[in-house]
Design an enzyme around this catalytic site. Structure first.
Site, PDB file in Angstrom:
ATOM      1  N   ASN A  46       0.844  -1.191   0.000  1.00  0.00           N
ATOM      2  CA  ASN A  46       0.000   0.000   0.000  1.00  0.00           C
ATOM      3  C   ASN A  46       0.878   1.239   0.000  1.00  0.00           C
ATOM      4  O   ASN A  46       1.963   1.230   0.601  1.00  0.00           O
ATOM      5  CB  ASN A  46      -0.891  -0.018   1.254  1.00  0.00           C
ATOM      6  CG  ASN A  46      -2.006   0.995   1.169  1.00  0.00           C
ATOM      7  OD1 ASN A  46      -1.810   2.181   1.428  1.00  0.00           O
ATOM      8  ND2 ASN A  46      -3.174   0.545   0.787  1.00  0.00           N
ATOM      9  N   ALA A  47       0.396   2.304  -0.651  1.00  0.00           N
ATOM     10  CA  ALA A  47       1.139   3.563  -0.689  1.00  0.00           C
ATOM     11  C   ALA A  47       1.399   4.076   0.729  1.00  0.00           C
ATOM     12  O   ALA A  47       2.397   4.747   0.984  1.00  0.00           O
ATOM     13  CB  ALA A  47       0.367   4.604  -1.505  1.00  0.00           C
ATOM     14  N   TYR A  49       2.693   2.676   3.619  1.00  0.00           N
ATOM     15  CA  TYR A  49       3.441   1.410   3.781  1.00  0.00           C
ATOM     16  C   TYR A  49       2.944   0.478   4.892  1.00  0.00           C
ATOM     17  O   TYR A  49       2.854  -0.726   4.668  1.00  0.00           O
ATOM     18  CB  TYR A  49       4.938   1.694   3.975  1.00  0.00           C
ATOM     19  CG  TYR A  49       5.639   2.342   2.801  1.00  0.00           C
ATOM     20  CD1 TYR A  49       4.992   2.580   1.587  1.00  0.00           C
ATOM     21  CD2 TYR A  49       6.963   2.741   2.913  1.00  0.00           C
ATOM     22  CE1 TYR A  49       5.638   3.188   0.522  1.00  0.00           C
ATOM     23  CE2 TYR A  49       7.621   3.351   1.842  1.00  0.00           C
ATOM     24  CZ  TYR A  49       6.950   3.573   0.652  1.00  0.00           C
ATOM     25  OH  TYR A  49       7.596   4.177  -0.387  1.00  0.00           O
ATOM     26  N   GLU A  56       1.190 -14.466   4.088  1.00  0.00           N
ATOM     27  CA  GLU A  56       0.672 -15.455   5.049  1.00  0.00           C
ATOM     28  C   GLU A  56      -0.656 -14.988   5.629  1.00  0.00           C
ATOM     29  O   GLU A  56      -1.615 -15.755   5.750  1.00  0.00           O
ATOM     30  CB  GLU A  56       1.676 -15.661   6.189  1.00  0.00           C
ATOM     31  CG  GLU A  56       3.024 -16.203   5.747  1.00  0.00           C
ATOM     32  CD  GLU A  56       4.024 -15.105   5.393  1.00  0.00           C
ATOM     33  OE1 GLU A  56       3.616 -14.063   4.829  1.00  0.00           O
ATOM     34  OE2 GLU A  56       5.209 -15.288   5.686  1.00  0.00           O
ATOM     35  N   CYS A  95       2.929 -12.391  11.383  1.00  0.00           N
ATOM     36  CA  CYS A  95       2.288 -13.550  10.750  1.00  0.00           C
ATOM     37  C   CYS A  95       2.378 -14.780  11.645  1.00  0.00           C
ATOM     38  O   CYS A  95       1.442 -15.588  11.696  1.00  0.00           O
ATOM     39  CB  CYS A  95       2.903 -13.817   9.386  1.00  0.00           C
ATOM     40  SG  CYS A  95       2.439 -12.542   8.190  1.00  0.00           S
TER      41      CYS A  95
HETATM   42  N1  THU Z   1       6.403 -10.091   3.451  1.00  0.00           N
HETATM   43  C1  THU Z   1       5.512 -11.111   3.414  1.00  0.00           C
HETATM   44  O1  THU Z   1       4.569 -11.111   2.609  1.00  0.00           O
HETATM   45  N2  THU Z   1       5.668 -12.124   4.296  1.00  0.00           N
HETATM   46  C2  THU Z   1       6.685 -12.219   5.202  1.00  0.00           C
HETATM   47  O2  THU Z   1       6.667 -13.090   6.057  1.00  0.00           O
HETATM   48  C3  THU Z   1       7.800 -11.263   5.131  1.00  0.00           C
HETATM   49  C4  THU Z   1       7.503 -10.012   4.382  1.00  0.00           C
HETATM   50  C5  THU Z   1       6.232  -8.977   2.497  1.00  0.00           C
HETATM   51  C6  THU Z   1       5.765  -7.683   3.104  1.00  0.00           C
HETATM   52  C7  THU Z   1       6.273  -6.680   2.107  1.00  0.00           C
HETATM   53  O3  THU Z   1       5.322  -6.543   1.069  1.00  0.00           O
HETATM   54  C8  THU Z   1       7.519  -7.307   1.524  1.00  0.00           C
HETATM   55  O4  THU Z   1       7.456  -8.682   1.860  1.00  0.00           O
HETATM   56  C9  THU Z   1       8.812  -6.722   2.067  1.00  0.00           C
HETATM   57  O5  THU Z   1       8.808  -6.695   3.449  1.00  0.00           O
END
Ligand code: THU
Length: 138
Positions: A46-47, A49, A56, A95
């Site tokens: 998202n813009a 952040y 997950e 997560c």
């Molecule tokens: N991200 C995930 O989707 N899962 C994780 O467990 C680690 C991080 C994503 C969030 C963000 O869009 C990008 O990876 C960089 O942090």
């Protein structure tokens, strides 16, 4: 193909849908529910952040929205969008806690994969020991 490889392949499919105009880091997840259905998720940035949702959690929220609240395993793949090969992408702390809500930590398997054949398997208990969960509020 073993059950881990099947789940990893579904996570790789999910990763294709990642919306990552800011980090260009794409993550895919495939969450196996107790009834045998697999729910996919990708990261959605998202813009603003902090409003970003990890792959997950997207998978968990999608499953809960479909009425599933008990899970057995999740496969996770992630890496930079232009990377030639993926590195291991362990789940972030938020997560891990969200997964904790809907599983038995000693049994739930977290499959962190580079490819369908190169992966590590942990229990959630290993990744989030001594955790706080619904039982603590009972
Ligand atoms: N991200 C995930 O989707 N899962 C994780 O467990 C680690 C991080 C994503 C969030 C963000 O869009 C990008 O990876 C960089 O942090």
């Amino acid at each position: 193909m073993n059950r881990y490889e099947q789940l990893i392949n579904m996570a790789l499919e999910a990763r294709v849908m990642a919306y990552t105009p800011y980090s260009h880091f794409k993550v895919g997840a495939a969450l196996l529910a107790k009834n045998g259905i697999v729910y996919k998720g990708c990261n959605v940035e998202n813009a603003s952040y902090p409003a970003t949702n990890c792959a997950e959690r997207t998978a968990v929220f999608s499953a809960v929205a479909e009425g599933q609240k008990e899970f057995e395993a999740i496969a996770i793949v992630g890496g930079a969008e232009n990377a030639e090969e993926l590195d291991f992408c362990p789940p972030c702390g938020i997560c891990r806690q969200v997964l904790r809500e809907f599983c038995v930590p000693e049994k739930f398997e977290v499959i962190v994969a580079k490819s369908a054949t190169e992966y590590k398997v942990f229990t959630l208990e290993q990744l989030l020991p001594e955790s706080f969960g619904p039982e603590n509020l009972a």
